[in-house]
Scaffold this active site. Structure first.
Site, short mmCIF file in Angstrom:
data_model
loop_
_atom_site.label_atom_id
_atom_site.label_comp_id
_atom_site.label_asym_id
_atom_site.label_seq_id
_atom_site.Cartn_x
_atom_site.Cartn_y
_atom_site.Cartn_z
N TYR A 57 3.93 18.62 11.20
CA TYR A 57 4.96 17.68 11.47
C TYR A 57 6.50 18.32 11.97
CZ TYR A 57 1.28 14.43 9.69
OH TYR A 57 0.28 13.82 9.41
N CYS A 103 -3.28 33.91 9.95
CA CYS A 103 -3.30 34.62 11.24
C CYS A 103 -2.83 33.58 12.26
CB CYS A 103 -4.50 35.39 11.70
SG CYS A 103 -4.55 36.74 10.66
N ARG A 136 2.20 20.56 6.54
CA ARG A 136 3.18 19.60 6.84
C ARG A 136 4.35 20.17 7.67
NH1 ARG A 136 6.50 16.84 4.48
NH2 ARG A 136 6.40 14.98 5.64
N TYR A 182 0.38 14.18 0.99
CA TYR A 182 0.05 15.06 2.17
C TYR A 182 0.03 16.33 1.93
CZ TYR A 182 0.20 10.11 3.57
OH TYR A 182 0.21 8.67 3.66
N GLU A 230 0.71 -1.13 0.14
CA GLU A 230 0.01 -0.21 -0.17
C GLU A 230 0.97 1.14 0.07
OE1 GLU A 230 -2.13 -0.41 3.65
OE2 GLU A 230 -3.17 -2.24 2.73
#
Length: 436
Positions: free
Chosen positions: A333, A358, A329, A387, A290
């Site tokens: 992350y 903001c 991201r 992503y 996958e």
């Protein structure tokens, strides 16, 4: 989108798919990135069809010695153009929601092309998956097994099931949010509980155990975590067969193959393929993979225009029209994305590259050496094909960006930029009041 966009475009002999600099200008395949920015506006996601094909074919070829199925993880990038491109290559899909099932069908996938994963499937989603005739459902709890049995009984059918095992191995990934196979995570059935879950399938007449599934995390460049997990999962399959579960014919090893954002080691695809193929041969099963990020991340670039330059507190700021709502991201992350100018000025500066949202957390890079870009210049944020757009939002009531597919020397808009009207399309001014 017409089929012409899906077939490889004919270009000159020096052409290589992907992003490169030629004569001081950034190109996507054979199209200047700056031209795309001028034609469709910014922010805009740009994808190289050729890179997606290369990544898929490399992985598929590496697994050529074992029966296998490559099911693209739709959550990485669910654009219909990307899905249709991979469908034309022969891929299947891995979905995690009813919405992704709808997208998959719209892209031409059907029935056994589809594997349904996810920790919180609803009864409606399970019913839709069974109606479609998916290859199997990756079940993540005993409660889900019971619900799936009820849904299948109402349909008068037997649902094919793979149990998602949490192999409980330690994983070294860039961020703890993308680890999914360690003890105590919400994903999968705890390793020591899998045999009990398998026995439960035997008592449920409308489910059949056909596979075992695992997914240990994302952005993994080393094979060692896979080797540890495969050893544990293979032992489990052997135990289940000894318990007379002799219909297990699929080993789903999930995704997680890493890509290079900065200075990470590149994934050794051939070593990975050799390792997972060895496990599949030993168990005499069909291997299911996958991959998501691996197929599309390096195919993507986010184009953004510089709005302003600013100096504050001794720091330089490059303010762009793309923000955390367009690419989450870096903020979510702490992810690194290389930032390049489409037409570099030849001078560099240490700056924070920030967006218009903001929030103090709205940044694309901090304390980064970047081109000394000025208002009106266009920057490209690299490795943004996974992503990126799928995690975009309308925070601050900002329309989501356009998406563009490049194939050789041609390009097409595959998602129109949202308009202000789109922001309120589902909202109601005249309220239909109800009482309990």
């Amino acid at each position: 989108m017409g089929q012409g966009v899906l077939s490889a475009a004919a270009v000159g002999p020096d052409f290589e798919p992907g992003f490169s600099s030629r004569d001081g200008e950034l190109y996507c395949d054979a199209v200047p990135a700056g031209h795309i920015a001028e034609a469709v506006g910014t922010p805009a996601y740009v994808y190289s069809a050729g890179v997606v094909r290369q990544q898929y074919r490399r992985l598929d070829a590496a697994l050529g010695g074992v029966p296998h199925r490559v099911h693209y993880s739709v959550k990485a990038n669910s654009n219909l153009a990307i899905l249709r491109l991979l469908q034309a290559e022969g891929a299947g899909v891995d979905i995690v929601s009813g919405g992704e099932l709808y997208r998959a069908r719209e892209a031409g996938f059907a029935g056994r092309d589809i594997v349904f994963s996810g920790v919180g499937k609803t009864a409606r989603e399970l019913d839709e998956a069974l109606a479609e005739g998916v290859l199997f459902v990756n079940v993540e709890s005993e409660g889900e097994l019971v619900v799936l049995d009820e849904v299948a009984r109402a349909r008068g059918m037997v649902a094919p099931v793979a149990l998602r095992v949490n192999p409980e191995v330690m994983v070294d990934s860039p961020h703890h949010y993308i680890r999914t196979g360690e003890k105590g995570h919400k994903f999968g059935i705890p390793y020591d509980d899998v045999r009990d879950a398998a026995r439960l399938t035997r008592s449920l007449p409308n489910v059949e155990l056909v596979g075992i599934d695992m997914h240990i995390g994302s952005q993994l460049s080393s094979f060692e975590p896979y080797a540890d997990a495969l050893e544990r999962v293979s032992a489990l399959v052997t135990q289940l067969r000894a318990d007379d579960f002799d219909r297990i014919r699929y080993l789903d090893v999930g995704g997680g193959l890493g890509v290079v954002y900065r200075d990470e080691p590149a994934t050794d695809v051939e070593r990975y393929a050799e390792g997972v193929a060895r496990a599949a041969r030993a168990l005499d099963v069909t291997l299911v993979l996958e991959p998501g990020r691996f197929l599309v991340a390096e195919a993507g670039l986010l184009l953004t225009k510089v709005l302003y330059r600013k100096r504050s507190g001794g720091k330089e700021y490059v303010i762009t029209d793309a923000g955390m709502n367009d690419l989450l991201r870096p903020s979510h992350y702490e992810a690194f994305h290389e930032i390049v100018a489409t037409r570099p000025r030849g001078h560099r500066v240490v700056a924070d590259v920030v967006g218009p949202v903001c929030e103090s957390g709205d940044f694309l890079a901090r304390n980064r050496v970047v081109d000394d870009a000025r208002p009106g210049d266009v920057l490209g944020i690299r490795t943004a094909g996974a992503y990126g757009f799928v995690m975009a939002s309308n925070y601050n009531s900002r329309p989501r960006p356009a998406e563009v597919l490049v194939d050789g020397d041609r390009y097409a808009v595959v998602t129109e930029r949202e308009r202000y009207e789109d922001l309120v399309r589902q909202e109601r001014a005249a309220l239909d009041w109800r009482t309990a």
